[in-house]
Structure formats: C-alpha cells, structure tokens
Design a protein around this motif. Sequence first.
Motif, PDB file in Angstrom:
ATOM      1  N   ASP A  32      13.308 -49.152   7.763  1.00 31.79           N
ATOM      2  CA  ASP A  32      12.323 -50.133   7.324  1.00 31.79           C
ATOM      3  C   ASP A  32      11.325 -50.396   8.446  1.00 31.79           C
ATOM      4  N   ARG A  33      10.091 -50.632   8.070  1.00 33.53           N
ATOM      5  CA  ARG A  33       8.997 -50.702   9.036  1.00 33.53           C
ATOM      6  C   ARG A  33       9.250 -51.717  10.158  1.00 33.53           C
ATOM      7  N   GLU A  34       9.884 -52.849   9.840  1.00 27.65           N
ATOM      8  CA  GLU A  34      10.058 -53.899  10.854  1.00 27.65           C
ATOM      9  C   GLU A  34      10.995 -53.482  11.984  1.00 27.65           C
ATOM     10  N   TYR A  35      11.788 -52.436  11.767  1.00 34.30           N
ATOM     11  CA  TYR A  35      12.709 -51.974  12.806  1.00 34.30           C
ATOM     12  C   TYR A  35      12.192 -50.738  13.553  1.00 34.30           C
ATOM     13  N   LYS A  37      10.394 -48.445  16.126  1.00 31.25           N
ATOM     14  CA  LYS A  37       9.942 -48.533  17.514  1.00 31.25           C
ATOM     15  C   LYS A  37       9.529 -47.150  18.006  1.00 31.25           C
ATOM     16  N   SER A  51       8.725 -44.687   8.815  1.00 33.93           N
ATOM     17  CA  SER A  51       8.958 -45.887   8.008  1.00 33.93           C
ATOM     18  C   SER A  51       9.288 -45.492   6.568  1.00 33.93           C
ATOM     19  N   GLU A  53       7.944 -46.755   3.992  1.00 37.99           N
ATOM     20  CA  GLU A  53       6.680 -46.657   3.256  1.00 37.99           C
ATOM     21  C   GLU A  53       6.078 -45.255   3.380  1.00 37.99           C
TER      22      GLU A  53
END
Length: 217
Positions: A32-35, A37, A51, A53
């Motif tokens: 998921d994008r929030e993780y 790096k 990601s 997406e």
Amino acid sequence: MKRYIYGFGGISLELAEIMRTKNEFVSAFVIDREYLKDDMNSNSLHIPVISFEEYARHYEEEHSVITITLGEPEYRERLSLKLKAYGIEEESINLGAYVSSDSSVRRGTILHLDSVVSSGCSVGKGCLLNKRVIVGHDSIVGDYSVISPSAVMGGHVSVGSKCFIGLGACIRDRVRIGNNVIIGMGAVVTHDIEDESVAYGSPAEIIRRNETHKVFR
C-alpha cells in the motif's frame, strides 16, 4: 504471465527467493502506498517494490497474477477483499507441498516447502501453510488461516477462518478450532477451542480472548 507478491516482509522475500530457484520470477513486490519507501528497492533480490495503485493500473493489460504473503490472518482477508473490489483474483503458490488428489485447496493459498495436505481435506481461500505443516486426513482449514512451520493436525480436525496456529503446535484428531483463534507455539490441543480464543500450553488451555482478531500487536 507476470507474477506479483502483495507484501514485503520476511515471508515475501523468502517465497521470492525459493521461486527463483525454480525459475519462477517475481516481477515486483506490491504494498500500500503509505508504506512505500525508496530504500525498499535496494532489497537483496533486486526486485522492484511498487504501490498497489501502480499494480492495479496495469493489471488488465499485463494479465498478471498476485498472491498475498502477509502472516496476519486479519490483513490477509482485508487485502483479499481489496483485490476483489478491483476485480483482481489472487493466485495460489505451491512451493513443493504434497496435496492429495482428493483434497481441495482454494485460490490464494500458499503451500510452503514439505507441507502435506492429506486425503479428503479442504483448505480454504487465502490461507498460508508454512514449511513442514501436516494437515491430517479429512481435515478442514478455514479461509485466511495461517499455520506456522512444523505444526501438525490429526485426522478429522476442523480449523476455523482467520486462525493462527503457532510454531510446532499439535492438534489432536477430531478437535474443532473455532474462528479467529490463536494457538500458541508448541501447544498440544486435545479438546475443542471456541471462537475468538487464545490458547497455550500442553495440554492447551484458553488464557484470554482474541477480541481484536490480531496476532501481531
């Protein structure tokens, strides 16, 4: 056809490395994008990390397959439902397990090295059977359940959905394990365990409720 792995932890890297030895290659790890790096792309296998997406945008044109590798049953279900919402079906991986010809394994399940699914068994969707797991004859493993390395269950055992069976646990024949149950490492389960329980010991006893449906806190 390109293969992707949804996850980027120890299990994900291990599966990708074993698959490489079998000349099956992972195109990218998906998270998921929030993780996401930047330093993830310098992993030891030199496999890109992208990601979700980005993966979803190219899914149809690539005709790719994806498998969820997280070890938390609750997250396995959540990500499976997320894929379904995008019209994406997860794919199973068998790294060298024996599955009896009269047993069934549903889609999205990972069967690790030297695991055994004996005669007359049913393994649900999105499960993870780790190394050297033995599922005794006529047993049932519910959807999204995770069985840790060297766990053994006897014949006619029923394991509910979203359960976590710890390292080296042993479940006696004809025992029923409810839904959202955690069985501790090395536990010897000799009697039925009700839903949302955490059981440890030999013989295993219920020590608390699994109200959060989480294994790793």
